[in-house]
Write a protein that holds these residues in place. Structure first.
Motif, short mmCIF file in Angstrom:
data_model
loop_
_atom_site.label_atom_id
_atom_site.label_comp_id
_atom_site.label_asym_id
_atom_site.label_seq_id
_atom_site.Cartn_x
_atom_site.Cartn_y
_atom_site.Cartn_z
N SER A 69 -5.28 2.43 8.13
CA SER A 69 -4.15 2.23 9.03
C SER A 69 -2.92 2.94 8.49
O SER A 69 -2.67 2.90 7.29
N ALA A 70 -2.17 3.56 9.38
CA ALA A 70 -0.96 4.29 8.98
C ALA A 70 0.22 3.33 8.79
O ALA A 70 0.38 2.38 9.54
N THR A 71 1.04 3.62 7.78
CA THR A 71 2.24 2.85 7.51
C THR A 71 3.44 3.79 7.58
O THR A 71 3.49 4.78 6.85
N PRO A 72 4.42 3.50 8.45
CA PRO A 72 5.57 4.38 8.60
C PRO A 72 6.60 4.22 7.47
O PRO A 72 6.60 3.22 6.74
N VAL A 73 7.46 5.19 7.37
CA VAL A 73 8.59 5.14 6.43
C VAL A 73 9.42 3.90 6.73
O VAL A 73 9.66 3.55 7.89
N GLY A 74 9.82 3.21 5.65
CA GLY A 74 10.65 2.02 5.77
C GLY A 74 9.88 0.72 5.72
O GLY A 74 10.47 -0.34 5.57
N MET A 75 8.57 0.79 5.82
CA MET A 75 7.75 -0.43 5.79
C MET A 75 7.20 -0.64 4.39
O MET A 75 6.85 0.31 3.69
N GLU A 76 7.12 -1.89 3.95
CA GLU A 76 6.59 -2.22 2.64
C GLU A 76 5.07 -2.31 2.68
O GLU A 76 4.50 -2.81 3.64
N VAL A 77 4.43 -1.81 1.61
CA VAL A 77 3.00 -2.02 1.41
C VAL A 77 2.81 -2.79 0.10
O VAL A 77 3.57 -2.62 -0.84
N VAL A 78 1.79 -3.65 0.09
CA VAL A 78 1.48 -4.49 -1.06
C VAL A 78 0.05 -4.17 -1.46
O VAL A 78 -0.86 -4.22 -0.65
N CYS A 79 -0.12 -3.84 -2.73
CA CYS A 79 -1.44 -3.54 -3.28
C CYS A 79 -1.85 -4.67 -4.22
O CYS A 79 -1.05 -5.09 -5.06
N THR A 80 -3.08 -5.13 -4.09
CA THR A 80 -3.64 -6.08 -5.04
C THR A 80 -4.89 -5.47 -5.66
O THR A 80 -5.63 -4.73 -5.00
N ALA A 81 -5.08 -5.76 -6.93
CA ALA A 81 -6.27 -5.29 -7.66
C ALA A 81 -6.81 -6.47 -8.46
O ALA A 81 -6.04 -7.14 -9.15
N GLU A 82 -8.11 -6.70 -8.35
CA GLU A 82 -8.76 -7.76 -9.11
C GLU A 82 -9.94 -7.18 -9.86
O GLU A 82 -10.79 -6.50 -9.27
N LEU A 83 -10.00 -7.44 -11.15
CA LEU A 83 -11.11 -7.00 -11.98
C LEU A 83 -12.34 -7.83 -11.59
O LEU A 83 -12.33 -9.05 -11.70
N VAL A 84 -13.39 -7.15 -11.12
CA VAL A 84 -14.59 -7.85 -10.65
C VAL A 84 -15.81 -7.59 -11.52
O VAL A 84 -16.81 -8.30 -11.40
N GLU A 85 -15.75 -6.56 -12.36
CA GLU A 85 -16.90 -6.25 -13.22
C GLU A 85 -16.43 -5.62 -14.52
O GLU A 85 -15.56 -4.74 -14.51
N VAL A 86 -17.01 -6.08 -15.62
CA VAL A 86 -16.74 -5.50 -16.94
C VAL A 86 -18.08 -5.12 -17.53
O VAL A 86 -18.96 -5.96 -17.69
N ASP A 87 -18.27 -3.82 -17.78
CA ASP A 87 -19.50 -3.31 -18.39
C ASP A 87 -19.09 -2.50 -19.62
O ASP A 87 -18.79 -1.31 -19.50
N ARG A 88 -19.01 -3.17 -20.76
CA ARG A 88 -18.48 -2.60 -22.00
C ARG A 88 -17.09 -2.06 -21.75
O ARG A 88 -16.17 -2.84 -21.55
N ARG A 89 -16.92 -0.73 -21.74
CA ARG A 89 -15.59 -0.14 -21.54
C ARG A 89 -15.29 0.16 -20.07
O ARG A 89 -14.18 0.53 -19.72
N ARG A 90 -16.29 0.03 -19.19
CA ARG A 90 -16.12 0.32 -17.76
C ARG A 90 -15.62 -0.91 -17.03
O ARG A 90 -16.19 -1.99 -17.14
N LEU A 91 -14.54 -0.73 -16.26
CA LEU A 91 -13.91 -1.82 -15.50
C LEU A 91 -13.95 -1.46 -14.03
O LEU A 91 -13.58 -0.35 -13.65
N VAL A 92 -14.38 -2.40 -13.20
CA VAL A 92 -14.42 -2.17 -11.75
C VAL A 92 -13.47 -3.16 -11.08
O VAL A 92 -13.56 -4.37 -11.33
N PHE A 93 -12.59 -2.63 -10.24
CA PHE A 93 -11.60 -3.43 -9.54
C PHE A 93 -11.86 -3.41 -8.04
O PHE A 93 -12.18 -2.35 -7.48
N GLN A 94 -11.70 -4.57 -7.40
CA GLN A 94 -11.64 -4.64 -5.94
C GLN A 94 -10.17 -4.46 -5.59
O GLN A 94 -9.31 -5.15 -6.17
N VAL A 95 -9.87 -3.55 -4.69
CA VAL A 95 -8.48 -3.23 -4.36
C VAL A 95 -8.24 -3.36 -2.87
O VAL A 95 -9.14 -3.13 -2.05
N GLU A 96 -7.00 -3.75 -2.54
CA GLU A 96 -6.61 -3.84 -1.14
C GLU A 96 -5.14 -3.49 -1.01
O GLU A 96 -4.33 -3.84 -1.87
N VAL A 97 -4.82 -2.76 0.05
CA VAL A 97 -3.43 -2.42 0.38
C VAL A 97 -3.18 -2.95 1.79
O VAL A 97 -3.99 -2.75 2.70
N ARG A 98 -2.04 -3.65 1.94
CA ARG A 98 -1.69 -4.24 3.23
C ARG A 98 -0.22 -3.94 3.54
O ARG A 98 0.56 -3.74 2.63
#
Length: 129
Positions: A69-98
């Motif tokens: 979805s497009a977001t116009p100039v002047g509107m706020e976006v919020v990003c969240t990231a949650e660590l969902v997997e740890v495999d030794r040094r590899r980290l996987v995050f679930q991310v969302e922007v709203r």
């Protein structure tokens, strides 16, 4: 120590410098996908930061997101990231922007924990190659 469930949130108000028109990824004055990805990486990096040992960092290695979805100039976006997997040094995050109207983008982002000195030595060795 890295643990699934580590989270972070970051917000930006879309400015002219954040648009597809300005970053060259399109011609319209809306949030650019590369800018959304930079926000995702910054948010995931912040989520991982409390679990890092001194002298280590994380580096982004994979981004798999849909920009829905497009977001116009002047509107706020919020990003969240949650660590969902740890495999030794590899980290996987679930991310969302709203934005205030709903989802803007979502997916996964992968980062690796690196030793800062070793990582930079390897990168800088390319200068002498």
């Amino acid at each position: 120590m890295m643990q699934p469930g580590m989270k972070a949130e970051k917000r930006i108000t879309v400015g002219p410098e954040d648009t597809a028109e300005m970053v060259g990824s399109g011609t319209l004055p809306v949030l650019a996908t590369p800018r959304m990805i930079a926000l995702i990486e910054a948010t995931a990096s912040a989520a991982a930061a409390p679990g890092l040992e001194p002298g280590t960092s994380t580096v982004g290695t994979l981004v798999n997101v849909a920009h829905t979805s497009a977001t116009p100039v002047g509107m706020e976006v919020v990003c969240t990231a949650e660590l969902v997997e740890v495999d030794r040094r590899r980290l996987v995050f679930q991310v969302e922007v709203r934005d205030a109207s709903g989802p803007v983008g979502s997916g996964t982002h992968e980062r690796f924990v690196v030793d800062d000195a070793k990582f930079m030595a390897k990168a800088e060795s390319k200068l002498g190659a």
